[in-house]
Motif scaffolding. Structure first.
Motif, PDB file in Angstrom:
ATOM      1  N   VAL A   1       0.831  -1.195   0.000  1.00 52.72           N
ATOM      2  CA  VAL A   1       0.000   0.000   0.000  1.00 52.72           C
ATOM      3  C   VAL A   1       0.873   1.255   0.000  1.00 52.72           C
ATOM      4  N   MET A   2       1.937   1.231   0.804  1.00 52.15           N
ATOM      5  CA  MET A   2       2.830   2.396   0.878  1.00 52.15           C
ATOM      6  C   MET A   2       3.506   2.654  -0.458  1.00 52.15           C
ATOM      7  N   GLU A   3       3.912   1.579  -1.137  1.00 53.73           N
ATOM      8  CA  GLU A   3       4.535   1.723  -2.454  1.00 53.73           C
ATOM      9  C   GLU A   3       3.564   2.363  -3.444  1.00 53.73           C
ATOM     10  N   LYS A   4       2.291   1.980  -3.363  1.00 54.37           N
ATOM     11  CA  LYS A   4       1.287   2.541  -4.269  1.00 54.37           C
ATOM     12  C   LYS A   4       1.048   4.019  -3.967  1.00 54.37           C
ATOM     13  N   ILE A   5       1.109   4.396  -2.693  1.00 52.39           N
ATOM     14  CA  ILE A   5       0.965   5.808  -2.325  1.00 52.39           C
ATOM     15  C   ILE A   5       2.123   6.619  -2.895  1.00 52.39           C
ATOM     16  N   GLU A   6       3.325   6.076  -2.782  1.00 57.73           N
ATOM     17  CA  GLU A   6       4.502   6.766  -3.322  1.00 57.73           C
ATOM     18  C   GLU A   6       4.389   6.931  -4.835  1.00 57.73           C
ATOM     19  N   ARG A   7       3.931   5.889  -5.508  1.00 56.26           N
ATOM     20  CA  ARG A   7       3.789   5.976  -6.968  1.00 56.26           C
ATOM     21  C   ARG A   7       2.717   6.988  -7.352  1.00 56.26           C
TER      22      ARG A   7
END
Length: 489
Positions: free
Chosen positions: A455-461
């Protein structure tokens, strides 16, 4: 929270995690969602293609000033709007000018105010859709707009502001009282009454206050019962408009109120303010507001890069509590106030209990509390009597508190109907609780599971923004270094 919850329906419901109840709670379900309207490509294009002209034909300082280049603006009609360098440029009353300088402590308009206020205050008073990031000063825009349109001699409702939560309504009302202190303009807050102050609608006297700020359900109830006249309303404001006009918000009540006011008062000016607008709301706005002005902050300007964000790898659930106890409480006392966001009511209760049982001072607010208890807890936090507040997303939107320098995402914001996907708009709103009005701020995102990390990776993207990681969750030096980097130590 919705004020008039509908009975559980068999149709698919849209809910937030803050609505989730523990096993012992048997409350009414959230209202069923409405079928989504199909967005017309031409309507969306109208909003998406906003741009700023080169302005070479005029010597005046218009909306296309280079200093304002990150704000997209488009005006409707032939009216020329000159950006306000000072509040005096707006030709406000002496009483309002005094309120801005003496009570509010302002020295000059912020960037969004300089552009937006002339659009609101210049005849023929066109409708406005304005997207501005948290802490930009958008509340001043619509409060000043309402106060400037009211005739103090006429003791009837002339301005209405609708907010998604009672807390936000109370906060906006407090700003209006402060800004309008010298004007003699009367106002009231239209929110659900607590048990001690409940008055049956048939016994409530007609509203004579000139400005009414409240929640959709209460305002709709008062207008339906003929207790709140809309005949002389000159200006209607929607704060956090995306939340109220989205399918899972207060769209029905909001739409009925808007139509009622426009039908009864004729030339009522409508202002829609929010930090975010999704595609469905953009399509809705383009249908409802046919001939209005529009302002949108470019998406990259909504990343809130002034706020330092960090990832904290927590190997197990209890380690999140350890970080709160050993790092957040220790450093948080030195840098200001802290808001800890959790996903559900039950999580808020359990974390609060875990901390207070070991002598840590903190408070917790969530939707299951009595309204008077919520008000008291929030007042104590705003007055600085408490330093750490645990909350669900009840306070994610529009909660202004300058002293909040730390935000903890104890649970990352995820979509209720798809827990593997982040709720990026909610993340933006949570982060926006710190770094208010240009002050320093830091956000710590706790990651415990593989899903959290995904989820955090998707927020960063989504925000195209790399978020650094705290090297060691046990290290005081690492947390201290992060807070120094954020300018808080």
């Amino acid at each position: 929270m919705a004020e008039n919850a509908a009975p559980p329906a068999k149709t698919e419901e849209k809910r937030s995690w803050a609505d989730e109840e523990s096993d012992e709670e048997k409350e009414a379900a959230a209202p069923p969602s409405q079928a989504a309207d199909e967005a017309q490509p031409s309507e969306l294009k109208k909003i998406e293609s906003l741009s700023i002209s080169d302005g070479k034909d005029s010597g005046e300082r218009l909306l296309d000033d280079p200093d304002d280049s990150e704000i997209k603006a488009v005006t409707s009609g032939d009216t020329v709007y000159t950006s306000a360098v000072t509040f005096e440029d707006l030709k406000l009353s002496d009483e309002l000018i005094k309120g801005l300088y003496v009570e509010m402590g302002f020295s000059k308009p912020s960037k969004i105010q300089a552009i937006t206020l002339p659009m609101i205050l210049t005849p023929p008073y066109k409708d406005l859709v304005a997207q501005a990031h948290n802490g930009s000063g958008k509340t001043t825009c619509f409060v000043l707009g309402m106060l400037s349109r009211v005739d103090p001699k006429r003791k009837i409702p002339q301005a209405i502001c609708i907010c998604p939560t009672r807390e936000l309504a109370q906060q906006n009302h407090a700003v209006l009282l402060k800004m309008g202190k010298y004007t003699g303009i009367t106002s009231m807050c239209a929110i659900p009454s607590d048990s001690a102050n409940y008055i049956p609608i048939n016994k409530r006297p007609p509203v004579t206050e000139q400005v009414v700020i409240g929640t959709p359900g209460t305002i709709k109830k008062w207008t339906s019962a003929k207790k709140l006249s809309t005949r002389d309303v000159k200006i209607l404001v929607f704060d956090e408009a995306d939340h109220m006009l989205a399918e899972d918000g207060f769209r029905d009540d909001s739409e009925r109120i808007m139509k009622e006011i426009q039908r009864s008062s004729g030339g009522c000016q409508v202002l829609l303010f929010s930090a975010t607008f999704d595609e469905a709301v953009k399509a809705f706005v383009s249908r409802v507001i046919k001939d209005g002005n529009q302002i949108f902050v470019k998406k990259e300007e909504l990343t809130l890069e002034k706020v330092k964000q960090y990832k904290v790898q927590c190997p197990y659930e209890l380690s999140k509590v350890e970080v709160i106890k050993d790092k957040i409480f220790e450093f948080g006392q030195k840098v200001g106030q802290t808001i800890i966001f959790v996903r559900t009511r039950n999580s808020a209760r359990m974390l609060h209990q875990s901390l207070t049982e070991e002598g840590y001072e903190c408070t917790s607010v969530q939707g299951a509390l009595k309204q008077e208890d919520r008000d008291q807890i929030i007042k104590e936090f705003k007055d600085g009597l408490t330093k750490v507040l645990i909350t669900t997303d009840l306070l994610a939107r529009g909660f202004d508190q300058r002293q909040v320098n730390l935000v903890i995402n104890y649970d990352l914001p995820i979509k209720h109907d798809n827990p593997s996907e982040p709720d990026c708009e909610l993340y933006l709103h949570r982060v926006g609780r710190t770094g208010r009005f240009g002050s320093k701020g830091a956000v710590f995102n706790f990651l415990c599971t593989d899903r959290d990390r995904s989820v955090m990776e998707k927020i960063e993207r989504h925000f195209q923004h790399h978020i650094p990681e705290i090297p060691n969750w046990r290290s005081e030096e690492d947390f201290e270094s992060a807070l120094k980097d954020a300018g808080l130590l």
